[in-house]
Each structure stands twice: as C-alpha cells, then as structure tokens.
Design a protein around this motif. Structure first.
Motif, PDB file in Angstrom:
ATOM      1  N   ALA A 131      -5.254  -2.639   0.171  1.00  0.00           N
ATOM      2  CA  ALA A 131      -4.239  -3.343  -0.612  1.00  0.00           C
ATOM      3  C   ALA A 131      -4.165  -2.781  -2.030  1.00  0.00           C
ATOM      4  O   ALA A 131      -5.173  -2.680  -2.723  1.00  0.00           O
ATOM      5  N   GLY A 132      -2.956  -2.365  -2.428  1.00  0.00           N
ATOM      6  CA  GLY A 132      -2.761  -1.805  -3.760  1.00  0.00           C
ATOM      7  C   GLY A 132      -3.310  -0.409  -3.936  1.00  0.00           C
ATOM      8  O   GLY A 132      -3.459   0.060  -5.064  1.00  0.00           O
ATOM      9  N   GLN A 133      -3.591   0.288  -2.824  1.00  0.00           N
ATOM     10  CA  GLN A 133      -4.180   1.623  -2.906  1.00  0.00           C
ATOM     11  C   GLN A 133      -3.390   2.614  -2.051  1.00  0.00           C
ATOM     12  O   GLN A 133      -2.498   2.232  -1.294  1.00  0.00           O
ATOM     13  N   ASP A 134      -3.743   3.887  -2.183  1.00  0.00           N
ATOM     14  CA  ASP A 134      -3.151   4.930  -1.353  1.00  0.00           C
ATOM     15  C   ASP A 134      -3.893   4.989  -0.024  1.00  0.00           C
ATOM     16  O   ASP A 134      -5.100   5.209   0.011  1.00  0.00           O
ATOM     17  N   ALA A 135      -3.173   4.788   1.081  1.00  0.00           N
ATOM     18  CA  ALA A 135      -3.777   4.745   2.420  1.00  0.00           C
ATOM     19  C   ALA A 135      -3.327   5.925   3.277  1.00  0.00           C
ATOM     20  O   ALA A 135      -3.408   5.861   4.508  1.00  0.00           O
ATOM     21  N   THR A 136      -2.868   6.999   2.654  1.00  0.00           N
ATOM     22  CA  THR A 136      -2.313   8.135   3.392  1.00  0.00           C
ATOM     23  C   THR A 136      -3.316   8.733   4.371  1.00  0.00           C
ATOM     24  O   THR A 136      -3.021   8.921   5.553  1.00  0.00           O
ATOM     25  N   ASP A 137      -4.505   9.045   3.885  1.00  0.00           N
ATOM     26  CA  ASP A 137      -5.494   9.705   4.731  1.00  0.00           C
ATOM     27  C   ASP A 137      -5.984   8.786   5.848  1.00  0.00           C
ATOM     28  O   ASP A 137      -6.207   9.238   6.973  1.00  0.00           O
ATOM     29  N   ALA A 138      -6.152   7.512   5.547  1.00  0.00           N
ATOM     30  CA  ALA A 138      -6.560   6.558   6.584  1.00  0.00           C
ATOM     31  C   ALA A 138      -5.459   6.408   7.634  1.00  0.00           C
ATOM     32  O   ALA A 138      -5.736   6.321   8.832  1.00  0.00           O
ATOM     33  N   LEU A 198       6.478   5.948  -5.303  1.00  0.00           N
ATOM     34  CA  LEU A 198       5.700   6.086  -6.530  1.00  0.00           C
ATOM     35  C   LEU A 198       6.485   6.863  -7.576  1.00  0.00           C
ATOM     36  O   LEU A 198       7.278   7.753  -7.240  1.00  0.00           O
ATOM     37  N   ALA A 199       6.262   6.539  -8.825  1.00  0.00           N
ATOM     38  CA  ALA A 199       6.865   7.300  -9.920  1.00  0.00           C
ATOM     39  C   ALA A 199       6.248   8.696  -9.939  1.00  0.00           C
ATOM     40  O   ALA A 199       5.118   8.891  -9.496  1.00  0.00           O
ATOM     41  N   PRO A 200       6.970   9.689 -10.429  1.00  0.00           N
ATOM     42  CA  PRO A 200       6.462  11.072 -10.429  1.00  0.00           C
ATOM     43  C   PRO A 200       5.113  11.241 -11.125  1.00  0.00           C
ATOM     44  O   PRO A 200       4.323  12.114 -10.758  1.00  0.00           O
ATOM     45  N   ASP A 201       4.839  10.407 -12.127  1.00  0.00           N
ATOM     46  CA  ASP A 201       3.582  10.556 -12.860  1.00  0.00           C
ATOM     47  C   ASP A 201       2.419   9.793 -12.226  1.00  0.00           C
ATOM     48  O   ASP A 201       1.296   9.844 -12.714  1.00  0.00           O
ATOM     49  N   PRO A 222      -0.456   9.169  -9.436  1.00  0.00           N
ATOM     50  CA  PRO A 222      -1.227   9.980  -8.478  1.00  0.00           C
ATOM     51  C   PRO A 222      -1.112   9.432  -7.065  1.00  0.00           C
ATOM     52  O   PRO A 222      -1.029   8.213  -6.858  1.00  0.00           O
ATOM     53  N   SER A 223      -1.089  10.316  -6.069  1.00  0.00           N
ATOM     54  CA  SER A 223      -0.969   9.898  -4.667  1.00  0.00           C
ATOM     55  C   SER A 223      -2.317   9.993  -3.966  1.00  0.00           C
ATOM     56  O   SER A 223      -2.425  10.542  -2.869  1.00  0.00           O
ATOM     57  N   PHE A 224      -3.339   9.478  -4.622  1.00  0.00           N
ATOM     58  CA  PHE A 224      -4.666   9.427  -4.010  1.00  0.00           C
ATOM     59  C   PHE A 224      -5.445   8.311  -4.691  1.00  0.00           C
ATOM     60  O   PHE A 224      -5.062   7.829  -5.761  1.00  0.00           O
ATOM     61  N   LEU A 243       0.851  -1.189   0.000  1.00  0.00           N
ATOM     62  CA  LEU A 243       0.000   0.000   0.000  1.00  0.00           C
ATOM     63  C   LEU A 243       0.890   1.244   0.000  1.00  0.00           C
ATOM     64  O   LEU A 243       2.107   1.146   0.192  1.00  0.00           O
ATOM     65  N   VAL A 244       0.287   2.393  -0.211  1.00  0.00           N
ATOM     66  CA  VAL A 244       1.029   3.651  -0.354  1.00  0.00           C
ATOM     67  C   VAL A 244       0.679   4.605   0.786  1.00  0.00           C
ATOM     68  O   VAL A 244      -0.504   4.795   1.100  1.00  0.00           O
ATOM     69  N   ILE A 245       1.720   5.194   1.396  1.00  0.00           N
ATOM     70  CA  ILE A 245       1.547   6.232   2.414  1.00  0.00           C
ATOM     71  C   ILE A 245       2.530   7.349   2.096  1.00  0.00           C
ATOM     72  O   ILE A 245       3.742   7.117   2.060  1.00  0.00           O
ATOM     73  N   ASP A 246       2.012   8.546   1.847  1.00  0.00           N
ATOM     74  CA  ASP A 246       2.859   9.694   1.499  1.00  0.00           C
ATOM     75  C   ASP A 246       3.783   9.375   0.325  1.00  0.00           C
ATOM     76  O   ASP A 246       4.988   9.640   0.373  1.00  0.00           O
ATOM     77  N   ARG A 247       3.224   8.721  -0.704  1.00  0.00           N
ATOM     78  CA  ARG A 247       3.918   8.379  -1.947  1.00  0.00           C
ATOM     79  C   ARG A 247       4.989   7.306  -1.769  1.00  0.00           C
ATOM     80  O   ARG A 247       5.697   6.978  -2.709  1.00  0.00           O
TER      81      ARG A 247
END
Length: 271
Positions: A29-36, A59-62, A64-66, A2-6
């Motif tokens: 799983a497989g998603q951005d979990a930053t806000d959670a 994450l690659a620069p291109d 999205p972090s959401f 999962l992703v947290i802060d990219r």
C-alpha cells in the motif's frame, strides 16, 4: 493505492477479491509493486485487463518508480537480469523432470508403508520405513512449493489442482494456508511483521539480536498510543534492554535453523 509500471491503481475494493489474498496487496500500500507484480503473475497481459478499471493516474516525472529503501542501480540490474533469463528460456518448466520427481516421491511413500506391512514393526523395518517416509515428505514439500509458485504447468489451475493432491492429501496440510503465508513471504522477504517466515512463536523463537529486542519490547514494553493532529497514530514507549527469557533460541545475524523453522511451521499449521 499502489504503483505498477509508474501507473497508480486504487485497489481498496479489489484487494478483497484478489486471488492471492488482500494481505499481499496491503503490504505494498502506497508503494511501488512493479517487481512483485511481475514475479507473481505469469500471464501479465491477462491480469492487466483487470487493472484498467482500477487505474487512477500516473506518477509525476520526478517521482521514482521503485521502493525508497532499494538502490536504483541494483534494481535496474535485477530487472535486466530477469528479462535476460526469461528470453533464454530458463524459466520454462521441464515436464520430464517434474514427472520423475512426482513418481519417485510416490514410490518412496508407498515403500515406507509396504516395508512395515510386509516385514512387521520390528526395529529395522520400522527405521527403514521412517527413512523412506521422511524423504518422501520432504520431497513432497518442495514439489508442492514449485506447484504453489505455478512453476510446473503453464496454466495456474493445473498447478493448484496437483498442489492440493500433494499437500492436502499426501501431507495433510491445507494448500490455501501455505499459499497465503508463502505469497506474503515472497512479497516482503525478511521484513519483520510482514514476512510470515519471521513471525515465529514469540515464546520460543526469535531471530538475532535486533528481533530479540523487538520481541522483548513487544511483550514487556508498556507503550502509550497518542493521536496526533493529522489523525495518525504514533507509539512512544520504554526502550527496554534485551531479555533472554523471551529468546530461548536467539540466532545470530538473523540466520534461521531449518530444524527450528520446521518445528515453528508445525506449530502454526496446528494453530
């Protein structure tokens, strides 16, 4: 992963040791979990120490972090609002307020038993006792809710301890059961099959036209499971019409009746 802060983290093994349960993590799983992640962890600096060993990349620069189903501008506004509220100190607990809440629910609970004990079980004392007891139980539910969110004390262990006293001892329900379900509710609110608040008893409750159809299809639809070349599973089944027999309480526009919700919680707590 999962992703947290990219940053990408492999939580496959850690999910089994996660204090909040593996189910909450699996929903992201497989998603951005930053806000959670921010919402569930008050002491982010402490938790991030455990994340270092789980880091596998960024994450690659291109990329999205959401989450893909969320609007970027709306999400950015929400994050800005959250930071503003935090800086204003609006998230800091008022200890006097919570002390008075705890005190008054104890008084109401004791009064309910004292009325019946002193005046007997005739109709009027019995109804007065029920009124006191009902109000106390409702207040206990909301108070343990704040404790479950670790919103009363700064240290989680004190919140958990008092929550056990309130919900386990005074209400007769397990705190671990409630936390397990409620954490999932806030991780994926109003997401069918992920939010336990929507997973009511299939024979008695369904929510709105869309979920009524899904309940009908789940119970009466015949589906075939086929394996594709990429080893993924897909379901192909009959598109069935809505059967009212499976929807005794169909609530339009996914609005839930608080009374029916309480009944459903009672059923799930027993089962």
């Amino acid at each position: 992963w999962l992703v947290i802060d990219r940053k990408v983290y492999d939580v496959s093994k850690f999910s089994k040791q996660h204090p909040g349960g593996s189910r909450v993590i699996s929903h992201y799983a497989g998603q951005d979990a930053t806000d959670a992640f921010v919402a569930f962890h008050n002491d982010e600096s402490l938790v991030k120490k455990y994340l270092k060993s789980l880091l596998i990349g960024e994450l690659a620069p291109d990329q999205p972090s959401f989450e893909s189903n969320k609007k970027k501008s709306l999400l950015e506004d929400f994050r800005e609002l959250r930071c503003t509220i935090k800086k204003m100190g609006l998230l800091r607990p008022n200890y006097i307020f919570f002390f008075l809440i705890f005190l008054h629910l104890l008084v109401l609970d004791a009064a309910s038993w004292l009325v019946v004990w002193y005046f007997g079980i005739s109709l009027v004392p019995f109804l007065v006792g029920i009124a006191f007891f009902t109000i106390a139980q409702i207040q206990m539910g909301w108070f343990q809710h704040d404790l479950g969110h670790c919103s009363v004390f700064r240290k989680p262990k004190w919140n958990r301890l008092l929550q056990i006293v309130v919900i386990n001892v005074l209400k007769g329900l397990p705190a671990s059961w409630w936390n397990h379900l409620h954490n999932q509710h806030h991780a994926k609110p109003n997401c069918f099959r992920k939010d336990p608040d929507l997973n009511m008893h299939p024979l008695l409750f369904s929510l709105g036209k869309t979920l009524s159809v899904e309940v009908s299809m789940g119970m009466a639809g015949e589906a075939k499971i086929l394996k594709t070349e990429s080893d993924r599973m897909r379901v192909s089944g009959l598109q069935l019409a809505h059967y009212n027999i499976f929807s005794f309480f169909s609530l339009e526009k996914r609005r839930r009746s608080s009374c029916l919700t309480i009944i459903s919680i009672g059923i799930s707590s027993v089962s």
